[in-house]
Design a protein around this motif. Structure first.
Motif, mmCIF file in Angstrom:
data_model
loop_
_atom_site.group_PDB
_atom_site.id
_atom_site.type_symbol
_atom_site.label_atom_id
_atom_site.label_comp_id
_atom_site.label_asym_id
_atom_site.label_seq_id
_atom_site.Cartn_x
_atom_site.Cartn_y
_atom_site.Cartn_z
ATOM 1 N N SER A 54 0.834 -1.196 0.000
ATOM 2 C CA SER A 54 0.000 0.000 0.000
ATOM 3 C C SER A 54 0.868 1.246 0.000
ATOM 4 N N ALA A 55 0.325 2.324 -0.548
ATOM 5 C CA ALA A 55 1.005 3.623 -0.485
ATOM 6 C C ALA A 55 1.034 4.151 0.947
ATOM 7 N N GLU A 56 0.344 3.487 1.843
ATOM 8 C CA GLU A 56 0.363 3.877 3.251
ATOM 9 C C GLU A 56 1.519 3.233 4.022
ATOM 10 N N HIS A 57 2.291 2.378 3.352
ATOM 11 C CA HIS A 57 3.444 1.759 4.020
ATOM 12 C C HIS A 57 4.370 2.868 4.517
ATOM 13 N N PRO A 58 4.901 2.765 5.730
ATOM 14 C CA PRO A 58 5.738 3.843 6.276
ATOM 15 C C PRO A 58 6.995 4.144 5.455
#
Length: 185
Positions: free
Chosen positions: A168-172
Motif C-alpha cells: 500500500s502507499a500507506e506503508h511507512p
C-alpha cells in the motif's frame, strides 16, 4: 493459494552468482545487474534479508562490486550449481524462518533453476524476478523460465515484487521506496 508475494517478514531475497565474469557473457547483463541492485535496495529499505552466492570465486571472482555495499553479510562461496548445495547457505537460510524465496541472478536455466527446484523440494514458495535473471542466450533464458513456471514458481517483474512487499502507499517506507523506483526507472 495466492501468487502475490507476501509480507516482507515472510520473504528472503537470494542473489545467485551475480559476478562480473559471468555478467559480461549474459545477454542484457547490465540491465540484469541494475534490476538486481534495484531489488536489493528495496529489500534493504524494507528489512527483507538478502543472501548472495558466488560460484567458484577463486576462478570466477567475487560478487559484482556495485552490489557488495548492499550485502549485510558476505556472499556464500559455492561449487554446487544450486545454492542449496552449499551447507553454510542452507544453514543461514533455515535460520531466517522465511517461507518465500525471491530469486535473482544468473544463469536462469542452471543455477537459478536448480536453486528454485531445491527450494520447492524444501517446501518454499519461490518467485523469480524475471527482469533480474538471465542467461548467455535468449533461448537458454526462455527455456529456464518455462521450466520454472512448470514447477509452480511465481514469475514477476522486480518492480511488481517491490510493490507487493509494500502492499500500500500507506506503508511507512513508501516514499523512500518510490525514490528507489524512480532512480531505477
Amino acid at each position: 493459494m495466492s501468487l502475490l508475494i507476501p509480507t516482507c517478514s515472510e520473504s528472503v531475497l537470494i542473489v545467485v552468482d551475480v559476478q562480473p565474469s559471468f555478467l559480461k557473457a549474459i545477454a542484457g547483463g547490465e540491465s540484469i545487474r541494475r534490476r538486481t541492485e534495484f531489488l536489493m535496495r528495496i529489500a534493504g529499505l524494507l528489512g527483507v534479508p538478502v543472501l548472495a552466492t558466488v560460484q567458484n570465486s577463486s576462478r570466477m571472482g567475487g560478487i559484482e562490486p556495485a552490489l557488495e555495499p548492499m550485502l549485510t553479510e558476505p556472499a556464500f562461496e559455492k561449487m554446487a550449481f544450486s545454492c542449496m548445495g552449499c551447507a553454510p547457505f542452507v544453514s543461514r537460510l533455515s535460520g531466517l524462518e522465511r517461507k518465500w524465496a525471491i530469486l535473482v541472478g544468473i544463469e536462469t536455466h542452471i543455477c537459478v533453476s536448480q536453486t528454485a527446484h531445491h527450494l520447492i523440494d524444501q517446501e518454499f514458495e519461490v518467485a523469480i524476478g524475471i527482469d533480474a535473471v538471465g542467461a548467455r542466450t535468449a533461448d537458454r533464458h526462455e527455456s529456464g523460465i518455462a521450466r520454472l513456471r512448470d514447477v509452480g514458481t511465481t514469475v514477476a517483474h522486480t518492480e511488481a515484487i517491490a510493490y507487493e512487499w509494500l502492499h500500500s502507499a500507506e506503508h511507512p517506507r513508501f516514499r523512500e521506496a518510490l525514490e528507489v523506483v524512480k532512480a531505477f526507472a
